[in-house]
Design an enzyme around this catalytic site. Sequence first.
Site, mmCIF file in Angstrom:
data_model
loop_
_atom_site.group_PDB
_atom_site.id
_atom_site.type_symbol
_atom_site.label_atom_id
_atom_site.label_comp_id
_atom_site.label_asym_id
_atom_site.label_seq_id
_atom_site.Cartn_x
_atom_site.Cartn_y
_atom_site.Cartn_z
ATOM 1 N N VAL A 13 50.689 33.926 40.315
ATOM 2 C CA VAL A 13 50.448 34.744 41.611
ATOM 3 C C VAL A 13 52.169 35.126 41.753
ATOM 4 O O VAL A 13 52.427 36.141 42.295
ATOM 5 C CB VAL A 13 50.223 33.823 42.861
ATOM 6 C CG1 VAL A 13 50.800 34.482 44.212
ATOM 7 C CG2 VAL A 13 48.692 33.524 42.904
ATOM 8 N N THR A 126 47.488 28.928 48.309
ATOM 9 C CA THR A 126 46.145 28.608 49.090
ATOM 10 C C THR A 126 46.222 27.393 49.584
ATOM 11 O O THR A 126 46.391 26.360 48.937
ATOM 12 C CB THR A 126 44.951 28.755 48.077
ATOM 13 O OG1 THR A 126 44.985 30.113 47.591
ATOM 14 C CG2 THR A 126 43.725 28.621 48.827
ATOM 15 N N GLY A 267 14.602 32.300 61.062
ATOM 16 C CA GLY A 267 13.261 32.107 61.001
ATOM 17 C C GLY A 267 12.131 33.134 60.843
ATOM 18 O O GLY A 267 12.793 33.902 60.274
ATOM 19 N N CYS A 270 8.655 35.374 57.369
ATOM 20 C CA CYS A 270 8.948 35.771 56.391
ATOM 21 C C CYS A 270 10.130 35.023 55.362
ATOM 22 O O CYS A 270 9.571 34.374 54.402
ATOM 23 C CB CYS A 270 9.503 37.163 56.109
ATOM 24 S SG CYS A 270 8.295 38.429 56.667
ATOM 25 N N ARG A 333 6.562 32.730 64.896
ATOM 26 C CA ARG A 333 6.239 31.693 63.629
ATOM 27 C C ARG A 333 7.512 31.453 63.058
ATOM 28 O O ARG A 333 8.395 32.084 62.797
ATOM 29 C CB ARG A 333 5.326 32.690 62.536
ATOM 30 C CG ARG A 333 4.075 32.785 62.992
ATOM 31 C CD ARG A 333 3.258 33.681 62.031
ATOM 32 N NE ARG A 333 3.698 35.054 62.279
ATOM 33 C CZ ARG A 333 3.232 35.972 61.563
ATOM 34 N NH1 ARG A 333 2.365 36.035 60.527
ATOM 35 N NH2 ARG A 333 3.912 37.208 61.846
HETATM 36 N N1 LIG Z 1 46.030 32.303 39.989
HETATM 37 C C1 LIG Z 1 45.184 33.220 40.833
HETATM 38 O O1 LIG Z 1 44.611 34.258 40.620
HETATM 39 C C2 LIG Z 1 45.280 33.046 42.467
HETATM 40 C C3 LIG Z 1 45.037 34.092 43.266
HETATM 41 C C4 LIG Z 1 45.244 33.954 44.478
HETATM 42 C C5 LIG Z 1 45.589 32.562 44.997
HETATM 43 N N2 LIG Z 1 45.995 31.757 44.162
HETATM 44 C C6 LIG Z 1 46.637 30.701 44.734
HETATM 45 O O2 LIG Z 1 48.177 30.733 44.553
HETATM 46 C C7 LIG Z 1 48.824 29.789 44.322
HETATM 47 C C8 LIG Z 1 49.646 29.572 42.926
HETATM 48 O O3 LIG Z 1 48.593 29.761 42.083
HETATM 49 P P1 LIG Z 1 48.798 30.182 40.409
HETATM 50 O O4 LIG Z 1 47.748 30.424 39.581
HETATM 51 O O5 LIG Z 1 50.070 31.057 40.277
HETATM 52 O O6 LIG Z 1 49.639 28.685 40.046
HETATM 53 P P2 LIG Z 1 50.452 28.347 38.399
HETATM 54 O O7 LIG Z 1 49.949 26.965 38.318
HETATM 55 O O8 LIG Z 1 49.958 29.358 37.517
HETATM 56 O O9 LIG Z 1 51.928 28.538 38.926
HETATM 57 C C9 LIG Z 1 52.497 27.665 39.755
HETATM 58 C C10 LIG Z 1 53.888 27.465 39.490
HETATM 59 O O10 LIG Z 1 54.829 26.997 40.182
HETATM 60 C C11 LIG Z 1 55.769 26.285 39.711
HETATM 61 N N3 LIG Z 1 56.259 25.123 40.491
HETATM 62 C C12 LIG Z 1 55.831 24.067 40.924
HETATM 63 N N4 LIG Z 1 56.588 23.342 41.703
HETATM 64 C C13 LIG Z 1 57.826 24.069 41.919
HETATM 65 C C14 LIG Z 1 58.817 24.068 42.684
HETATM 66 N N5 LIG Z 1 59.223 23.014 43.658
HETATM 67 N N6 LIG Z 1 59.945 25.320 42.657
HETATM 68 C C15 LIG Z 1 59.476 26.128 42.027
HETATM 69 N N7 LIG Z 1 58.486 26.297 41.185
HETATM 70 C C16 LIG Z 1 57.500 25.392 41.438
HETATM 71 C C17 LIG Z 1 55.180 25.675 38.474
HETATM 72 O O11 LIG Z 1 55.993 25.359 37.443
HETATM 73 C C18 LIG Z 1 54.213 26.698 38.157
HETATM 74 O O12 LIG Z 1 55.152 27.840 37.226
HETATM 75 C C19 LIG Z 1 47.924 28.535 44.234
HETATM 76 O O13 LIG Z 1 47.633 27.818 45.546
HETATM 77 C C20 LIG Z 1 46.366 29.184 44.021
HETATM 78 O O14 LIG Z 1 45.669 28.644 44.612
HETATM 79 C C21 LIG Z 1 46.083 31.967 42.894
#
Ligand SMILES: NC(=O)c1ccc[n+]([C@@H]2O[C@H](COP(=O)([O-])OP(=O)(O)OC[C@H]3O[C@@H](n4cnc5c(N)ncnc54)[C@H](O)[C@@H]3O)[C@@H](O)[C@H]2O)c1
Length: 442
Positions: A13, A126, A267, A270, A333
């Site tokens: 992300v 998230t 309900g 069907c 029903r």
């Molecule tokens: N992967 C997806 O497709 C997707 C889509 C939508 C939402 N999300 C949500 O977005 C969030 C991130 O997902 P992701 O897949 O990118 O995670 P990821 O695990 O790929 O990346 C997270 C990054 O955060 C870094 N990190 C951790 N602590 C840190 C800090 N204190 N300072 C700076 N960096 C730090 C980690 O080193 C890592 O590189 C999650 O909450 C996920 O649920 C993910």
Amino acid sequence: MGLAISVFGLGYVGSVTAACFAHMGHRVMGVDVNPLKVEMLDSGRSPIVEAQMNEMVAETNRACRLHATADAASAVCNSEISFVCVGTPSLANGRLDLSHIERVTREIGAALRGKRTHHWVVVRSTLLPGTTESVVVPLLEECSGRRAGADFSVCYNPEFMREGSAVSDFLHPAHTILGSKDPACLVPLRQLYQETSAPLFETSIPVAEMVKYVSNSFHALKVSFANEIGTLCKQMGVDTQAVTNIFASDTRLNISPAYLTPGFAFGGSCLPKDLRALAYKAKQLDLGLPLLSSILPSNLEHIQRAVDMVLATGKKKISLLGLSFKSGTDDLRESPQVLLIKRLLGEGCQVQVWDQDVTLGRLAGANRQYIEEVIPHIGSLLSADLAQVVSEAQVVIIGTKSARSEDLACYLLPNQTVIDLVNLDASRRPSAPAFYEGICWS
Ligand SMILES: NC(=O)c1ccc[n+]([C@@H]2O[C@H](COP(=O)([O-])OP(=O)(O)OC[C@H]3O[C@@H](n4cnc5c(N)ncnc54)[C@H](O)[C@@H]3O)[C@@H](O)[C@H]2O)c1
């Protein structure tokens, strides 16, 4: 002139967010605790494998709009907006692991202590509803010694991109959601997203947090539903592809908002019968189809929820408006309203029922037989007099949309409890009673 943005967390992300904002002309500083990711992004290489990312990162890095650092404080001080994209993985018991969020929040908070200009913290990770307001905001205030809303703003902006098409999803989203306590703080975010032509929803932070979970659980539900249907088709020798193509072509009832409004249980003659037939067939074929088999139990649980709500009032004189499974029909029903009455009678409640579409004398065939078997003395509970049915109750259950709001407003008394099962439009909800409660909304 673009905005100065810092992006915390350079995973899927964060990397895509950073590269896309830089591509849109903003100056972006990525931040990560992983030195390898920092070094890659800062030297123009994408930290993730994702379509379009290599080119976009290289191009924006060359143009000096995309850099990375491990120094959180300088990233905050040199930007106006910080996007939080750190991971929120599951712990072994399923609980959300907030340790990365807490750590990054402390770091941003500490950096804000020394910053004199207003700063925006935008959470994209998230998070369960309530987490931003109960964890992120207090931690930011504690670590910065400043006040949210006054010295800095906190927003929630969920990400809906799919890995594999993340850049395209980011640049052409289905919608953009901005959650905040005060829409006035959203000015720079509106500016940031004005390039994407998608509808923009401004809402509260908990709603924005929840929409992300609802979307993901619905996507997962659709995948599992399609797989169970496919499994059933295959085992019964039916062409799975033909079934799903025809099924998906109905955009009125199948692929549509139909049946997605929270309300009362389903309900009628069907849905319950047909689900039972499929579940039985699956059992005969020795197929485990837990999703399809869980729909009827889930529906019964919803009826039980209504029973529990009524019993929790401690009141015994109950009136139910609506007896048939749907307004505009007299089909009783497997009506969940009928099952609700049966349960309430079993709990010693005195029940009266009003339904303008149901006249006992006119019921015939399987419909009449059903109600006579389930509640043989239903005739003594039914009344056509709405005023009397409502005024004699301590609890009024609204189980139909056919009662006119003017009539309800006229007959309801302020000391009555109103339980709404049908999700009356806010403008139609009774204002007179002291206590109104929706079965699954407030
Ligand atoms: N992967 C997806 O497709 C997707 C889509 C939508 C939402 N999300 C949500 O977005 C969030 C991130 O997902 P992701 O897949 O990118 O995670 P990821 O695990 O790929 O990346 C997270 C990054 O955060 C870094 N990190 C951790 N602590 C840190 C800090 N204190 N300072 C700076 N960096 C730090 C980690 O080193 C890592 O590189 C999650 O909450 C996920 O649920 C993910």
